[in-house]
Design a protein around this motif. Structure first.
Motif, PDB file in Angstrom:
ATOM      1  N   ILE A  89       0.864  -1.173   0.000  1.00  0.00           N
ATOM      2  CA  ILE A  89       0.000   0.000   0.000  1.00  0.00           C
ATOM      3  C   ILE A  89       0.903   1.225   0.000  1.00  0.00           C
ATOM      4  O   ILE A  89       1.708   1.415   0.920  1.00  0.00           O
ATOM      5  CB  ILE A  89      -0.927   0.026   1.235  1.00  0.00           C
ATOM      6  CG1 ILE A  89      -1.709  -1.286   1.364  1.00  0.00           C
ATOM      7  CG2 ILE A  89      -1.857   1.234   1.166  1.00  0.00           C
ATOM      8  CD1 ILE A  89      -2.662  -1.561   0.252  1.00  0.00           C
ATOM      9  N   PHE A  90       0.809   2.063  -1.038  1.00  0.00           N
ATOM     10  CA  PHE A  90       1.656   3.239  -1.162  1.00  0.00           C
ATOM     11  C   PHE A  90       0.883   4.463  -0.674  1.00  0.00           C
ATOM     12  O   PHE A  90      -0.206   4.750  -1.163  1.00  0.00           O
ATOM     13  CB  PHE A  90       2.099   3.430  -2.613  1.00  0.00           C
ATOM     14  CG  PHE A  90       2.944   2.301  -3.125  1.00  0.00           C
ATOM     15  CD1 PHE A  90       4.318   2.301  -2.917  1.00  0.00           C
ATOM     16  CD2 PHE A  90       2.376   1.235  -3.801  1.00  0.00           C
ATOM     17  CE1 PHE A  90       5.106   1.257  -3.383  1.00  0.00           C
ATOM     18  CE2 PHE A  90       3.154   0.183  -4.266  1.00  0.00           C
ATOM     19  CZ  PHE A  90       4.523   0.195  -4.056  1.00  0.00           C
ATOM     20  N   ILE A  91       1.469   5.175   0.309  1.00  0.00           N
ATOM     21  CA  ILE A  91       0.791   6.296   0.963  1.00  0.00           C
ATOM     22  C   ILE A  91       1.520   7.589   0.612  1.00  0.00           C
ATOM     23  O   ILE A  91       2.733   7.704   0.809  1.00  0.00           O
ATOM     24  CB  ILE A  91       0.765   6.104   2.490  1.00  0.00           C
ATOM     25  CG1 ILE A  91       0.138   4.746   2.844  1.00  0.00           C
ATOM     26  CG2 ILE A  91      -0.010   7.230   3.168  1.00  0.00           C
ATOM     27  CD1 ILE A  91       0.284   4.373   4.318  1.00  0.00           C
ATOM     28  N   LEU A  92       0.769   8.561   0.082  1.00  0.00           N
ATOM     29  CA  LEU A  92       1.341   9.861  -0.262  1.00  0.00           C
ATOM     30  C   LEU A  92       0.563  10.955   0.444  1.00  0.00           C
ATOM     31  O   LEU A  92      -0.653  10.860   0.610  1.00  0.00           O
ATOM     32  CB  LEU A  92       1.270  10.114  -1.771  1.00  0.00           C
ATOM     33  CG  LEU A  92       2.041   9.211  -2.718  1.00  0.00           C
ATOM     34  CD1 LEU A  92       1.205   8.003  -3.139  1.00  0.00           C
ATOM     35  CD2 LEU A  92       2.431   9.988  -3.970  1.00  0.00           C
ATOM     36  N   ASP A  93       1.266  11.997   0.837  1.00  0.00           N
ATOM     37  CA  ASP A  93       0.639  13.195   1.379  1.00  0.00           C
ATOM     38  C   ASP A  93       0.739  14.284   0.315  1.00  0.00           C
ATOM     39  O   ASP A  93       1.836  14.727  -0.023  1.00  0.00           O
ATOM     40  CB  ASP A  93       1.335  13.621   2.675  1.00  0.00           C
ATOM     41  CG  ASP A  93       0.625  14.769   3.368  1.00  0.00           C
ATOM     42  OD1 ASP A  93       0.352  15.785   2.708  1.00  0.00           O
ATOM     43  OD2 ASP A  93       0.348  14.648   4.576  1.00  0.00           O
ATOM     44  N   GLY A  94      -0.395  14.722  -0.216  1.00  0.00           N
ATOM     45  CA  GLY A  94      -0.402  15.686  -1.309  1.00  0.00           C
ATOM     46  C   GLY A  94       0.246  17.003  -0.954  1.00  0.00           C
ATOM     47  O   GLY A  94       0.876  17.647  -1.796  1.00  0.00           O
TER      48      GLY A  94
END
Length: 263
Positions: free
Chosen positions: A179-184
């Motif tokens: 699961i790849f998590i990014l903070d915009g």
């Protein structure tokens, strides 16, 4: 023959003792098994049932329509929202205009984690955006959902502990099971071109990607709102307004508060 699962939801028109027993007895006479039953809304019950063929369901539906004590609301193959409604006793709130947007409040974190975990268990590419004010529990919910889905999570950009920005991954991290998590906001404020090259690589993977603050992410990248499969909104209370001008000025995104990690 293998039995098929169905979802039955009915609204009680005339509540009386023994009504649920009558419904259960009817299902038993039709050789339909009850898997789970629960109240899903005020005056409504939802049941997951098992039937061996479609004819059983047709007979059940015709009999139920003759009863004046209940009104059949749904009788169909169960959707994800149906399963979660029976499991948790209430439906997930969905935006009336945008069917891709689901709304939660902080008191419903258990339901939110269960919902995202079911999405994470699905195979292939899926892009999920999650909106919410700082410290409402967005990142923690994503991590908890990954654990429930038995998936490994990777922070591509984040502020959970320190401000983290990844510029590359090691070989085994390019797995479609991750699961790849990014903070915009973090990617927008501090990211280099190398980071965005990594983001593009990850977007091409047949894996689950979760983007916090998707509106900011879209404003500052080549990606569009139409690229997202789901939007999740998490609030402290139902009336809370999600304001990005407050998020921009919030000190949790300040480099000087926690320092930063660059990889």
């Amino acid at each position: 023959m293998e039995k098929t699962e169905w979802y039955l939801e009915y609204e009680i028109q005339k509540n009386r003792p023994g009504l649920l027993g009558d419904i259960s007895s009817l299902l038993g006479m039709l050789s339909i098994n009850i898997v789970t039953i629960n109240g899903v809304d005020e005056g409504r019950r939802g049941l997951l049932i098992l039937a061996k063929d479609h004819e059983q369901i047709e007979r059940l539906e015709s009999i139920l329509h003759t009863m004046d004590t209940i009104k059949v609301i749904k009788l169909r193959e169960p959707k994800l929202r149906d399963r979660l409604a029976v499991r948790h006793g209430r439906y997930i709130q969905r935006d009336a205009d945008d069917k891709k947007t689901f709304r939660f409040v902080r008191d419903e974190l258990g339901l939110l984690v269960d919902f995202m975990a079911e999405l994470f268990k699905q195979d292939g590419h899926k892009l999920i955006g999650i909106r919410g004010m700082p410290r409402v529990g967005k990142t923690e919910s994503i991590v908890a959902s990954s654990v429930c889905a038995n998936k490994r999570w990777l922070f591509v950009s984040s502020t959970l502990l320190k401000q983290t920005i990844r510029n590359q991954l090691i070989e085994d991290e390019y797995s479609s099971d991750n699961i790849f998590i990014l903070d915009g906001i973090v990617s927008t404020r501090r990211a280099s071109e190398r980071h965005w090259q990594l983001v593009r690589e990850i977007m091409r993977l047949p894996a689950i990607k979760v983007v916090e603050h998707p509106d900011i992410f879209v404003q500052n990248s080549e990606y569009k709102m139409e690229d997202f499969d789901y939007f999740i909104e998490l609030r402290n209370d139902p009336d809370e307004e999600i304001k990005y001008d407050i998020v921009h000025n919030h000190n949790m995104f300040s480099d000087s508060d926690f320092g930063g990690f660059d990889f």
